[in-house]
Write a protein that holds these residues in place. Structure first.
Motif, short mmCIF file in Angstrom:
data_model
loop_
_atom_site.label_atom_id
_atom_site.label_comp_id
_atom_site.label_asym_id
_atom_site.label_seq_id
_atom_site.Cartn_x
_atom_site.Cartn_y
_atom_site.Cartn_z
N ALA A 41 0.88 -1.02 0.13
CA ALA A 41 0.05 0.23 -0.01
C ALA A 41 0.70 1.28 -0.07
O ALA A 41 0.37 2.31 -0.02
CB ALA A 41 -0.92 0.14 1.34
N GLY A 42 2.30 1.12 0.12
CA GLY A 42 3.04 2.07 -0.08
C GLY A 42 3.68 2.78 1.24
O GLY A 42 4.17 3.95 1.34
N VAL A 43 3.33 2.11 2.35
CA VAL A 43 3.84 2.32 3.55
C VAL A 43 4.92 1.44 4.14
O VAL A 43 4.68 0.05 4.09
CB VAL A 43 2.69 2.48 4.72
N ASP A 44 6.05 2.04 4.61
CA ASP A 44 7.28 1.01 5.18
C ASP A 44 6.60 0.49 6.47
O ASP A 44 6.47 1.44 7.38
CB ASP A 44 8.33 1.80 5.19
N PRO A 45 6.30 -0.57 6.57
CA PRO A 45 5.95 -1.19 8.14
C PRO A 45 6.89 -1.12 9.02
O PRO A 45 6.81 -1.25 10.02
CB PRO A 45 5.37 -2.68 7.86
N GLY A 46 8.20 -0.90 8.70
CA GLY A 46 9.28 -0.64 9.71
C GLY A 46 9.81 -2.10 10.11
O GLY A 46 10.00 -2.96 9.46
#
Length: 273
Positions: free
Chosen positions: A63-68
């Motif tokens: 979704a384009g978010v780095d989950p870290g």
């Protein structure tokens, strides 16, 4: 596990939203918290993810978010190191480290089994214990070169940022019954005795060093340089050009130590290095 599990968009959105509200990475938000945010039980969420947290992390990434997901252990050690360097050992609480590292108290207890475990990990990373062990497992042929290299190893430890090593030394010296004592006695001291102590004992046995008590020999070796490095930040700006460089200090302490402990007439192995 079904590797073709498709994570619903509402679950992905819930995970991202709650992570932002907590000011942390998605990977550090407990799965139960995400389940609450999504309006379902933890077991239902785990089932919808196909039994693995990785499914959610992959969907968040898609979704384009780095989950870290940098390991809690590494983040906590770094956070504790900064707290120690800035405020001393007494300032380090699990609550403070958790806040600085962006993780939960249970995750710290799981990673370190308490505050002493965390401090031990910080000591391991920021004190030059492993460097000294590696050096003295195969020391230079020259006794003089060995002393000089021990000093350079300590200098590197004192100079490393954040300045955890000098903060630990200052705390242990100023408050021998303080929070660092238990970890110092359990973690650092045995390893120093097992590296530096064994090397000193070998030099005595070989007749090169005077048969002084081992604690005295160790203090003669480490104490003057440690004091110099602890005071150096305060003295250097005052004395200016008159203040010796670190390399000049290492040479001076090397010569002074050997003059103090070498047996009269003893021939030290190797040449200068």
């Amino acid at each position: 596990m079904d590797r073709n599990v498709k994570v619903p968009e509402d679950l992905v959105e819930a995970a991202i939203r709650v992570a932002r509200e907590r000011g942390s990475d998605v990977a550090d938000v407990p799965i139960g918290v995400i389940a609450d945010a999504a309006g379902m039980s933890r077991s239902t969420l785990v089932r919808r993810l196909g039994g693995t947290r990785k499914t959610l992390d992959d969907a968040v990434r898609a979704a384009g978010v780095d989950p870290g997901g940098r390991p809690v252990r590494d983040r906590a050690i770094d956070a504790a190191a900064v707290l120690i360097a800035d405020n001393g050992l007494a300032a380090v609480t699990l609550e403070g480290v958790a806040a600085a590292a962006g993780c939960s108290l249970p995750s710290l207890h799981l990673a370190f089994e308490g505050r002493d475990g965390l401090l031990s990990a910080v000591f391991e990373r920021y004190m030059p214990l492993l460097d000294l062990e590696n050096l003295l497992s195969r020391p230079p042929a020259s006794t003089e070169a060995t002393v000089r290299t021990i000093y350079r190893t300590f200098v590197d430890g004192f100079s490393r940022e954040p300045r955890v090593f000098p903060a630990i030394m200052a705390d242990v010296l100023a408050r021998p019954a303080g929070p660092g004592r238990e970890v110092w006695v359990a973690t650092a001291l045995p390893r120093l005795l097992g590296s530096v102590g064994l090397w000193l004992a070998g030099e005595v046995e070989a007749g090169r060093f005077k048969p002084l008590p081992l604690p005295i020999l160790a203090q003669l070796l480490i104490g003057p340089l440690a004091t110099h490095m602890l005071l150096r930040p305060a003295l250097a700006p005052v004395l200016g050009a008159e203040f010796p460089t670190i390399e000049e200090a290492v040479e001076a302490f090397t010569g002074a130590f050997l003059d103090a402990v070498t047996n009269e007439g003893a021939v030290l192995p190797g040449g200068d290095a």
